[in-house]
Design a protein around this motif. Structure first.
Motif, PDB file in Angstrom:
ATOM      1  N   LYS A 147     -11.963  11.930   1.513  1.00 18.81           N
ATOM      2  CA  LYS A 147     -12.203  10.431   2.294  1.00 18.81           C
ATOM      3  C   LYS A 147     -13.571  10.312   2.744  1.00 18.81           C
ATOM      4  CE  LYS A 147      -7.372  10.321   3.653  1.00 18.81           C
ATOM      5  NZ  LYS A 147      -6.983   9.155   2.903  1.00 18.81           N
ATOM      6  N   VAL A 148     -14.067   8.986   2.591  1.00 20.19           N
ATOM      7  CA  VAL A 148     -15.217   8.702   3.049  1.00 20.19           C
ATOM      8  C   VAL A 148     -15.031   7.631   4.253  1.00 20.19           C
ATOM      9  CG1 VAL A 148     -17.139   7.282   2.490  1.00 20.19           C
ATOM     10  CG2 VAL A 148     -16.685   8.952   0.988  1.00 20.19           C
ATOM     11  N   GLN A 149     -15.869   7.719   5.096  1.00 17.61           N
ATOM     12  CA  GLN A 149     -15.874   6.917   6.425  1.00 17.61           C
ATOM     13  C   GLN A 149     -16.770   5.661   6.106  1.00 17.61           C
ATOM     14  OE1 GLN A 149     -13.692   7.158   8.967  1.00 17.61           O
ATOM     15  NE2 GLN A 149     -14.493   5.111   9.946  1.00 17.61           N
ATOM     16  N   LEU A 150     -16.579   4.604   5.990  1.00  9.22           N
ATOM     17  CA  LEU A 150     -17.391   3.226   5.725  1.00  9.22           C
ATOM     18  C   LEU A 150     -17.857   2.882   7.110  1.00  9.22           C
ATOM     19  CD1 LEU A 150     -15.807   1.230   3.039  1.00  9.22           C
ATOM     20  CD2 LEU A 150     -17.115   2.870   2.854  1.00  9.22           C
ATOM     21  N   PHE A 153     -20.130  -1.898   7.327  1.00 11.27           N
ATOM     22  CA  PHE A 153     -19.051  -2.508   6.687  1.00 11.27           C
ATOM     23  C   PHE A 153     -17.934  -3.166   7.697  1.00 11.27           C
ATOM     24  CE2 PHE A 153     -20.676   0.935   4.026  1.00 11.27           C
ATOM     25  CZ  PHE A 153     -20.775   0.269   2.646  1.00 11.27           C
ATOM     26  N   GLY A 154     -18.296  -3.274   8.997  1.00  5.15           N
ATOM     27  CA  GLY A 154     -17.152  -4.004   9.850  1.00  5.15           C
ATOM     28  C   GLY A 154     -17.872  -4.705  11.084  1.00  5.15           C
ATOM     29  N   ALA A 168     -15.098  -5.202   2.383  1.00  6.14           N
ATOM     30  CA  ALA A 168     -14.062  -4.290   3.114  1.00  6.14           C
ATOM     31  C   ALA A 168     -12.916  -4.964   3.560  1.00  6.14           C
ATOM     32  CB  ALA A 168     -14.843  -3.599   4.349  1.00  6.14           C
ATOM     33  N   GLN A 169     -12.941  -6.175   4.256  1.00  6.01           N
ATOM     34  CA  GLN A 169     -11.970  -6.824   4.652  1.00  6.01           C
ATOM     35  C   GLN A 169     -10.969  -7.133   3.763  1.00  6.01           C
ATOM     36  OE1 GLN A 169     -13.644 -10.103   6.845  1.00  6.01           O
ATOM     37  NE2 GLN A 169     -13.885  -8.940   8.571  1.00  6.01           N
ATOM     38  N   ASP A 170     -11.357  -7.293   2.516  1.00  8.74           N
ATOM     39  CA  ASP A 170     -10.664  -7.605   1.369  1.00  8.74           C
ATOM     40  C   ASP A 170      -9.781  -6.634   0.465  1.00  8.74           C
ATOM     41  OD1 ASP A 170     -11.026 -10.466   1.985  1.00  8.74           O
ATOM     42  OD2 ASP A 170     -12.516 -10.647   0.702  1.00  8.74           O
TER      43      ASP A 170
END
Length: 209
Positions: free
Chosen positions: A16-19, A24-25, A118-120
């Protein structure tokens, strides 16, 4: 935001990768996006449009008919904009449409575009990869294995990879760029944003300041 990492065969690797939220937020800024997209499109314009004014038209300068007594309006030259083949009034002239924006504003616009993706849930993270040879079918298989065959995709690489770039160049719905070439227009224009683990780190280093 944490996302799964896929390999080139479209399978989850278990990693897993943390955006980072700093990239991205963020709180979206639509006006910054508008300005950056306007900048990109303006910079694509050649600005070579040109029409001839009356002083540039080839033709006689003699007076067409006498000044008075004809019942019509006076006319001094066949080059007048009122006649067919005459010059054009206030026509387009060569010009430079480009303009500049502050670095912080451009960075804000690009982080906003990444936040929208990211939201989509339109971001797919791949493990770092390369192609041994330049073959379009390699890239077609990559996109098909990710079930993105009908999507317009933008692949962001951490550094230039000629084999990957040339393998995608003939595909209308595919575009490959490096992280330092990322722009707001391309991000928003793509249906799916493909990032590698390396490009995620590069983007974080570039924008999370």
């Amino acid at each position: 935001m944490e996302v799964n990492v896929f390999n080139v065969s479209g399978q989850e690797t278990g990693a897993k990768v943390q955006l980072p939220d700093a990239v991205f937020g963020i709180e979206p800024n639509e006006h910054a996006v508008y300005l950056d997209v306007k900048l990109y499109l303006a910079n694509q314009r050649q600005g070579t449009h040109k029409s001839k004014q009356r002083n540039e038209i080839a033709g006689s300068t003699r007076k067409l008919y006498k000044q008075k007594g004809t019942g019509g309006a006076r006319a001094g030259s066949v080059k007048s904009p009122l006649f067919n083949g005459g010059g054009r009034v206030f026509g387009p002239q060569p010009r430079d449409y480009s303009f500049k924006l502050n670095k912080k504003l451009k960075a804000l616009a690009r982080k906003t575009a990444l936040t929208y993706k990211a939201q989509d849930n339109s971001i797919v993270v791949l493990e770092d990869f390369s192609f041994d040879t330049i073959k379009t079918k390699n890239y077609i298989k990559l996109v098909a294995d990710l079930n993105l065959g009908n999507e317009k995709t933008l692949l962001v690489l951490p550094a230039a990879d000629n084999n990957v770039y040339l393998s995608s160049r003939n595909l209308k719905k595919a575009k490959v760029i490096t992280a330092d070439q990322l722009n707001t227009y391309d991000v928003l224009n793509a249906g799916k944003l493909l990032l590698t683990t390396g490009s995620v780190k590069t983007l974080e280093e570039a924008f999370a300041k």
